[in-house]
Design a protein around this motif. Structure first.
Motif, mmCIF file in Angstrom:
data_model
loop_
_atom_site.group_PDB
_atom_site.id
_atom_site.type_symbol
_atom_site.label_atom_id
_atom_site.label_comp_id
_atom_site.label_asym_id
_atom_site.label_seq_id
_atom_site.Cartn_x
_atom_site.Cartn_y
_atom_site.Cartn_z
ATOM 1 N N ILE A 50 -41.121 1.611 -22.462
ATOM 2 C CA ILE A 50 -39.941 1.072 -23.141
ATOM 3 C C ILE A 50 -39.855 1.641 -24.552
ATOM 4 C CG2 ILE A 50 -38.920 -1.030 -24.117
ATOM 5 C CD1 ILE A 50 -40.160 -2.527 -21.658
ATOM 6 N N VAL A 87 -35.842 -1.831 -16.494
ATOM 7 C CA VAL A 87 -37.177 -2.414 -16.483
ATOM 8 C C VAL A 87 -37.187 -3.528 -15.446
ATOM 9 C CG1 VAL A 87 -38.947 -3.596 -17.831
ATOM 10 C CG2 VAL A 87 -37.499 -1.857 -18.919
ATOM 11 N N ARG A 91 -32.086 -1.591 -19.726
ATOM 12 C CA ARG A 91 -31.681 -2.835 -19.071
ATOM 13 C C ARG A 91 -32.933 -3.497 -18.505
ATOM 14 N NH1 ARG A 91 -28.726 -1.503 -14.300
ATOM 15 N NH2 ARG A 91 -29.461 0.634 -14.416
ATOM 16 N N TYR A 92 -32.843 -4.804 -18.268
ATOM 17 C CA TYR A 92 -33.956 -5.574 -17.715
ATOM 18 C C TYR A 92 -33.463 -6.369 -16.519
ATOM 19 C CZ TYR A 92 -36.233 -4.558 -22.161
ATOM 20 O OH TYR A 92 -36.788 -3.921 -23.240
ATOM 21 N N THR A 93 -34.318 -6.501 -15.495
ATOM 22 C CA THR A 93 -33.937 -7.320 -14.351
ATOM 23 C C THR A 93 -34.056 -8.808 -14.656
ATOM 24 O OG1 THR A 93 -36.180 -7.211 -13.416
ATOM 25 C CG2 THR A 93 -34.563 -5.557 -12.641
ATOM 26 N N GLY A 100 -41.854 -0.494 -14.663
ATOM 27 C CA GLY A 100 -42.413 -1.808 -14.379
ATOM 28 C C GLY A 100 -43.762 -1.664 -13.711
ATOM 29 N N THR A 130 -45.877 -0.521 -19.284
ATOM 30 C CA THR A 130 -44.417 -0.658 -19.295
ATOM 31 C C THR A 130 -43.908 -0.746 -20.725
ATOM 32 O OG1 THR A 130 -44.489 -1.742 -17.143
ATOM 33 C CG2 THR A 130 -42.467 -2.006 -18.430
ATOM 34 N N VAL A 189 -36.291 -11.253 -21.286
ATOM 35 C CA VAL A 189 -37.571 -11.069 -21.959
ATOM 36 C C VAL A 189 -37.614 -12.085 -23.096
ATOM 37 C CG1 VAL A 189 -39.055 -9.456 -23.197
ATOM 38 C CG2 VAL A 189 -37.560 -8.615 -21.388
ATOM 39 N N ILE A 234 -44.018 -7.972 -18.913
ATOM 40 C CA ILE A 234 -44.058 -6.571 -19.325
ATOM 41 C C ILE A 234 -45.484 -6.267 -19.771
ATOM 42 C CG2 ILE A 234 -43.250 -4.864 -20.998
ATOM 43 C CD1 ILE A 234 -40.573 -6.315 -21.022
ATOM 44 N N ASN A 249 -38.934 -6.496 -14.285
ATOM 45 C CA ASN A 249 -39.880 -7.400 -14.943
ATOM 46 C C ASN A 249 -39.742 -8.842 -14.447
ATOM 47 O OD1 ASN A 249 -37.320 -7.470 -16.309
ATOM 48 N ND2 ASN A 249 -38.298 -8.522 -18.014
#
Length: 119
Positions: free
Chosen positions: A97, A82, A108-110, A17, A93, A113, A89, A84
């Motif tokens: 990815i 990630v 995984r993403y916080t 990130g 980053t 997206v 993004i 984000n």
């Protein structure tokens, strides 16, 4: 998710990130560590002044080195988180990815997206 039965070590996660979200990266590291994972994360925030990157030449040189170093962290990791906030993004980053994806690393993403086929 890493199968802890196949290894004697905890799973390794790498955080990706923008360093503009330094505080959020630190918070993610805290939660991942508390969940029993080994955390690899950016170790330098080039947005904060420091003697190591005080000139444009030094900053360019260390930025290139750090970009490559982060790819090596991805090599070591079992999965990628990630960080984000707001779904952001950036280019660096996105490159990380894409690299992790090419290696088959779970990502995984916080934050969701939008407009992306990424999970």
């Amino acid at each position: 998710m890493h199968d802890t039965n196949s290894s004697s070590r905890p799973p390794i996660v790498v955080l990706c990130g923008s360093t503009r979200f330094w505080d959020q990266l630190a918070e993610a590291a805290l939660y991942e560590t508390a969940a029993g994972r080994i955390v690899l994360a950016p170790g330098c925030n080039l947005r904060k002044p420091h003697a190591l990157w005080s000139t444009p030449d030094r900053a360019d040189r260390i930025k290139r080195m750090l970009d490559d170093l982060h790819l090596r962290k991805i090599d070591l990791a079992d999965d990628v988180l990630v960080v984000n906030p707001g779904g952001y993004i950036g280019d660096s980053t996105r490159r990380e990815i894409d690299y992790a994806s090419s290696l088959g690393k779970p990502i995984r993403y916080t934050h969701p997206v939008e407009g992306s086929d990424r999970d």
